[in-house]
Every structure is written in C-alpha cells, then in structure tokens.
Design a protein around this motif. Sequence first.
Motif, short mmCIF file in Angstrom:
data_model
loop_
_atom_site.label_atom_id
_atom_site.label_comp_id
_atom_site.label_asym_id
_atom_site.label_seq_id
_atom_site.Cartn_x
_atom_site.Cartn_y
_atom_site.Cartn_z
N HIS A 94 -15.77 4.08 0.77
CA HIS A 94 -16.04 2.78 1.11
C HIS A 94 -16.96 2.97 2.44
O HIS A 94 -17.43 2.09 2.87
CB HIS A 94 -14.85 2.35 1.82
N ARG A 99 -5.34 2.80 -1.49
CA ARG A 99 -6.49 2.32 -0.68
C ARG A 99 -7.00 0.89 -1.11
O ARG A 99 -7.75 0.23 -0.45
CB ARG A 99 -7.70 3.31 -0.88
N ARG A 100 -6.45 0.68 -2.55
CA ARG A 100 -6.87 -0.73 -3.03
C ARG A 100 -5.94 -1.78 -2.09
O ARG A 100 -6.50 -3.14 -2.30
CB ARG A 100 -6.54 -0.86 -4.42
N GLU A 145 -3.57 8.51 -2.99
CA GLU A 145 -4.26 7.62 -2.04
C GLU A 145 -5.20 6.75 -2.52
O GLU A 145 -5.32 5.62 -1.90
CB GLU A 145 -5.18 8.92 -1.35
N ARG A 146 -5.87 6.98 -3.68
CA ARG A 146 -6.87 6.03 -4.30
C ARG A 146 -6.09 4.59 -4.59
O ARG A 146 -6.69 3.56 -4.44
CB ARG A 146 -7.45 6.61 -5.55
N ASP A 206 -5.91 -1.69 1.25
CA ASP A 206 -6.43 -1.55 2.68
C ASP A 206 -7.60 -2.67 2.96
O ASP A 206 -8.15 -3.20 2.00
CB ASP A 206 -7.04 -0.17 2.88
N GLY A 228 0.73 -1.20 0.14
CA GLY A 228 0.17 -0.17 -0.07
C GLY A 228 0.91 1.32 -0.09
O GLY A 228 0.34 2.22 -0.62
N GLY A 245 0.80 3.97 -2.96
CA GLY A 245 0.58 5.29 -2.65
C GLY A 245 1.36 6.35 -3.03
O GLY A 245 1.13 7.47 -3.69
N PHE A 292 -10.94 -3.53 4.49
CA PHE A 292 -12.18 -2.59 4.99
C PHE A 292 -12.98 -3.54 5.88
O PHE A 292 -13.40 -4.78 5.13
CB PHE A 292 -13.09 -1.86 3.77
N TYR A 329 -13.99 12.12 0.13
CA TYR A 329 -13.24 10.99 -0.61
C TYR A 329 -13.08 9.60 0.22
O TYR A 329 -11.89 9.29 0.57
CB TYR A 329 -11.67 11.62 -0.96
N THR A 330 -14.40 9.11 0.60
CA THR A 330 -14.36 8.04 1.56
C THR A 330 -15.48 7.39 1.00
O THR A 330 -16.57 7.18 1.81
CB THR A 330 -14.59 8.39 3.11
#
Length: 537
Positions: A247, A125-126, A121-122, A128, A112, A116, A130, A244-245
Amino acid sequence: MCRLLALRREGKLTTRHVRSVADVLGVRERAVWRWLAAAERDESAIVAPGERARNYGRFTVTPEIQALLGLWKGNVAAVHRELAARGVRGEGEPPPSIATLHRAIRRDLTLGERAGLAGGERAARRHDVFLARRRGWRNQVWESDHVQAPVLVDVDGGARRPWITWFTDCATNAITGVAITPVHPSRESVLAALRSAVLREDPYGPFGGLPEKVRVDRGKDFLSRTVTAAFALLDVRVEDLPAYTPHLKGTVEGLNRAVESMFLAALPGYARQPRPGRRSSRPKDEVLLGFEDFTARLLDWTLWWNTEHRPAPLRGRTPLEVWQDDPTPLRDVPAADLWTFTLEDAGTRTLTTRGIRFRRRDYVGSWMTGQAGIQVRVRFMPHHDHRIEVYHAATGRYLGSADLADQATDEQVSAVWRARAARSRRLKKDLEASQRERYAAVNQPAAPQRLGALTTVQAEAELAQATDTDLSHLSLRDLIPPAAPPAGWRTPASLAALTTPGRPAPDPSGHAPDPVPGTHGSSASPAAHPTDDGDTL
C-alpha cells in the motif's frame, strides 16, 4: 441531562422541557424519559446517555482466547472444545455456551482482528483504512516494481512466464520506462528499464527525465551495488520501503493489477483462464505467442495507457495531457552519459596484444590497434558477457566497446544449453529417486517403520561407493608424517611412532630443551659430534 434530572427531582419537569431536549438531540421523547429513569438509578449514566449499561459480570475475550483463535485459524468451535477440555482437566473455568463465545468475539474484536486471526496479516489489511497521498508534480516521485505476467510465452521452444519491470510517475500515472525479460529479472532489468524511463527521445518520449525520488521494495536487484551507484550518480534519492507494504507504493501496484485485467487476460496462453473439466490444463492445440510478439503487444498497450487511457484519479484526462499541462522543468541526461552511469565498474586493466583480459576471457575491438600497453577501465552491463565498454583509466575518455574473442555461434550456445538442461533433468530425477523414502501405514500408535529392504552386500557396496566420492576419505593423511617433537618433550610412544625420525623440531618456547638421560647436555663440546666421514668439527 443534569438540568433535566434536577428539574425532575424538584417536580418542575414538564413535557415541554423533554420535547425541546429531544428536538436538539434528534431523538424521540420517550428516549429522553428512558435516559432520565436510568440516571435516577445510576448517576454515572448521565455522562453517556443512551449507552448500554455496563455488565461487569458478562463474558469477555481474553488474550488467551485470542491466542487460541490464532492457533485454530479463527475456528470458534475448536476454541470452545479446547476451553471445555481444559475445564475438565481443571486448568481453568468452564467456558460459556458457544453462542455466548460467538457473541463475545463479535463484540470485543473488530473485523480486522478476526480476519487477521483467521487468515493472517494480509487478510487483516483488507479492513484497514489507507490515506491517499496528495498528488504532486511530474518527476517528483517514481515507483518501480517487478511483476510476472500470467501468460505463457514461447521462448526458444519452451513455455515461460515473462517478467515485466517498469517505472511509473505518481503524479501523472504515466509509465515512464519498461523492460521485459523471459526469465526472472535481475539488476540488468532494472538498469534497462531505468534507461528507457530517463530518456525522452524516440521511442521513449515525451515522458522521462530524472526524478527526485524513486520508491522501491526490498528487492535485492533494486538495492544492488550497481543500481544504487547508478541512482547516486544521477542524483536520485531511493526510498526503500519496508517489506510486505504494497500500500506504500499504490501507483505501481495498481498498474500491476490493471495490466492483467485490461490486457493480459485476453492474450493466448493466459495461465489463469478457467478451464473446463476437473483439472486446469492448457489445450494441446493452443498456440502461444512468441517473446518478440508479446513484447511488441505490451509496448503497444503501454503507449495506449499513456496516451488514450483516462484513469479515474486523473478525472477524465490522459497521463499525456496531465504531463504536458505540468510546467515543472525536467532534468535530462545525454544518452551517452546515461549509458555510462548505468554500467557496472570492473576496475582497471592493461590493454595487451591479446586485448583486454576480463573474467579469464579475452575481449578485442578494432579501435585497439596501436594502443597496447595503456591502462583502461572496464565497465559492463550485468549478465551481458559478450561485450564490455572500455574507458581510458587516467582521463575517463570513452575508447570503445570490445567483443568477446572466439565467441561461440548461436547454434553452439543453444546446443550447450540443451545439454545442460538434459543433464539437470537427469540429475534431478536421480536425486528425487534416491531421496524417496516409504514408510508403512499404521492404524495404531507405533514407531515409523521404513520400507525398502537391502541385502548386506547391497548396503556395503553403496557405502563403499559413497566413501570413494568423499574427498575426506581419499586424503592420505600419513603420507608425510609430522616432524619429531623437541627432545625435552614427554611424547607418548604411540605418537612418537608416527613422527619422522631424525633431528627433533625446535622448541616453540625458545628455551633450550632439558638434558635427556643418556645424552649430552647443552654444555657438550661441539667436537664430540662426529661428521659423516669420521672427522670431528
């Protein structure tokens, strides 16, 4: 391991002891023997047997290298060249080999972090993890969002990509309400979708009722005064998610992805369809759907999603089956009251013989006969300028709707919009032409040289035209000169020439001015001042 090491030092360690430890740990016997040998060299290895011994002299990734990776978008070769150049200039230690740098980055940075630094950031985030929220009950939480359909639709002769606004129930994955607009959505789109989501009568039912909470992003239309007031009147709590959230509202985001792959991709005019050739362009003979046809097909797909589709989270059941099996009671709102709650308040007005004056236009209705002179309250749907809703100012009783007086026909409105569009295109073209600047190409370091020669006459004519359109240059600042300053002030001659002659202005301090040489002081007799006809006062 401590016990084995003690037995080995005492000479009492046998193969049986090593085999039993290996069976318990699930490793081979030779691994246990290797751990014992490492523990004899360094007793700190007993704490974490099997781990690689620390090499305090090896190269590690520093914060400076991470900053360089972000600067060069994750390009390790560029970072190595930058470190080598700094070492030549004496600004740091020479870097290791590029293979060592690659190995250190893979060892010290996670997937990550590397993604990044390379893609932002996007991309990070892949990688991460959740957590999924626990599925609650119907109407516990709704989620709402806008999505632009990647489909070109014929709207008044032009190709546009419509926008979809919908509300989804997180417990059942049902689409409770939807609204489609040919252009960018506004608070009116949110209110229309909310009204269709809350109502449970045909054609909206059986899904609906009032939710306990609605999750929205930071869109200004969702947080507008009208929408927040409607949610407050309906006793619905709004959860404004951080920017920008996506998820945090995964139900509606999953619906946005599903509608494209399951429905929109098969429609004519799909904008993301791979095209043959080197450029992606639409075929000239492609027939686009009309806006009405597109809306009808989307509503049919919404009905299929709610009644026939079986999403994986529902484990083989449809949203309708999950909704009907949930015994949670529903909170309903009458359609008339819901219409009132989702209107914007414009304050009170007086009903005159010409109707109601709103936004410098007159609105009339058949129910106004014999009621001129009363105070009314105006409410309206945003951007719907053709009609307003009128309520009694004192009692709040609904009186009726009022339509715009002397409203233009559809042909006149279309002609006005065409004229405005043509003028906008013409002004945009002129603006782009006026702002286009060209510079000479260079192959040696040199100052930029602007191209486009002008004669002196052309430059003066264009500057004169710009001056004529500037209101500050057209103002007549000396048309009414300022009044003369008080007599006791020391005024420069250049300023005194620009003032109005006559009686001086009073002293702003309130004190009497000092006597001016050659004139009478403040104790002079009033009789000394003659009037215009020669008499004395």
